[in-house]
Every structure is written in C-alpha cells, then in structure tokens.
Design an enzyme around this catalytic site. Structure first.
Site: not given
Length: 267
Positions: A125, A145
């Site tokens: 990210e 995740e």
C-alpha cells in the site's frame, strides 16, 4: 542515488529524508530492517512530518526507499496493532495510515517507490501511494490480510483496483497469492524491473527532472482526477490555460524554436 542506512537506529525504526546537493531530489528512507521495515504509528507520524515539509519545499522528485534487501516493507507491525482495541483500530491505526498514505499520494512532486524484496500488506500500500514503482527481480507483492482475519486497511483495495483492475486485485486479496516482479510488470503494478536498481532509479529521476515542474505537477493532478472519474475536457482546459502563462512554458517554446534544451525554473 543510493541512500545509506543510518547506524544506531532505535528498535522502533526511523524515517529520514536526504536531499541531493542541488535540492532537486529528496529520498525518504524507512529504516527498520531487523523487523523487515514494519511500520508503527510513531514511524507513520515521522513520515507525515517529512511529507508536510516536502510538499511546501522546492524539491522536484521524491524517492521512497527502505533499508535492507529482504523486504521493502511488510506493512503494519502486527504485534503493535494486534494489541489495539476495535475502537482504537478504527480511530487510530486505520485512520492515521490512510491520512499519511493519502498525504504521500497528494504530494505535488512525482514520487518513485524503489522496491527490493517483500512488499506486502501495508508495504504494498505504501508503494501504491507513489506515482511510479521500480522493482528488483527479487521483489514480490501481496496483500495477505485475509489470512490474518482482517482486510487491507491503508487504501490497498482502492489503489490496487485502480491500477490493475478488480479481477487482479481480488486475486491477490482473496487468495493471498504473491506476484513476483515479472508478473507485477506484466500487470502494470510496477513500471520497470532492473537488477541494477540504483542505476534504474537514477535514469527515471533524470527523466522526471527534464520536465517543467509546474506542468508536471498539474499533469499529475489531472491524471489522479481522471482516475477518480473526473472529466478531462474542463480540467485540461484550465490546466493548459494556467501553464501557458508560466515562465517555464515560454522557456519550453523558445527552446523548441532554437532546438536547444530548456532551463525550467518552476515558475
């Protein structure tokens, strides 16, 4: 343009900024190699402070690098965020990460992430918040995740989807697969893969410095607006009208006529 890793770092890691002698290029170095450059709230605060200074400065290009070769960044420090309550996760961890990465994405200058090793979770990210991504052949990318029972929380679902499309984004997020450097290049996730990453970074920075800074920054804003669905007709008219009255535009036109190299001054 190689940034050296400072010695004697605190266990929590550090975020530093160095500039070239002429002040045109700034390198952000995230340094916590013993923890694969995992990010803490304190490091995010450091990064935000540096970004605020860079946004108002005269730097032309910003390069984001990390220490060590095992990992670009493995994202959030799991030990740190796993101790947070649900409300603290909502109020602080996700909110602050979003704010800082959005700040990076909104820098007026073009930004380049130099990825070596793992870029997973918040590390991917972080790279996605930059305008351009350069990678070594050893780089790998992923958003794992869901394997921890949670989801990407720092803009990954949006930025990855914008970059590679929903099907590829779902592939990485839902299956937790990792994309190697060649796959990432084929998907458009990275702009270049090079074994000599320092030379490749220097080449891209040199090319970025060849453009008129005001026009470049306006163009970056227009591309970001287009990615968000804004129509180009009105925005490009406004942007063109604005840049046409800059000294850089006059210098560019004069250089074109005389077949010489323009000297842009950012005004």
């Amino acid at each position: 343009m190689t940034a050296a890793c400072p010695s004697g770092l605190p266990a929590s890691g550090s975020v530093t900024v160095t500039e070239t002698a002429d002040g045109q290029v700034a390198t952000i170095l995230i340094s916590r190699p013993d923890k694969l450059n995992a990010l803490t709230l304190e490091m995010l605060a450091e990064l935000e402070s540096h970004l605020d200074e860079l946004a108002s400065g005269a730097v032309r290009v910003v390069v984001v690098r990390t220490a060590g070769s095992k990992a670009f960044c493995v994202g959030a420090d799991i030990e740190a965020f796993s101790r947070l309550s649900a409300t603290d996760m909502w109020r602080r961890w996700i909110a602050e990460g979003h704010r800082v990465f959005d700040r990076l994405a909104r820098l007026p200058q073009p930004t380049v992430a130099v990825v070596d090793g793992l870029a997973v979770g918040g590390g991917l990210e972080l790279a996605l918040a930059c305008d351009l991504r350069l990678a070594t052949p050893e780089a790998t990318f992923g958003l794992p995740e869901t394997g921890l029972g949670t989801i990407p929380g720092w803009g990954g679902t949006e930025r990855l989807t914008t970059l590679v499309g929903p099907a590829r984004a779902k592939e990485l997020i839902l299956t937790r697969r990792r994309a190697d450097a060649s796959t990432a290049l084929g998907w458009g996730l990275v702009n270049a893969v090079a074994a000599d990453i320092d030379a490749e970074t220097d080449r891209w920075v040199h090319e970025l410095l060849g453009s008129a800074p005001i026009a470049q920054q306006v163009a970056k804003q227009l591309v970001d607006a287009a990615a968000a669905g804004a129509p180009s007709a009105v925005l490009e008219a406004l942007g063109s009208g604005f840049t046409a009255y800059t000294d850089d535009f006059a210098a560019g036109v004069q250089a074109f006529r005389t077949k010489s190299r323009p000297e842009f001054r950012g005004r």
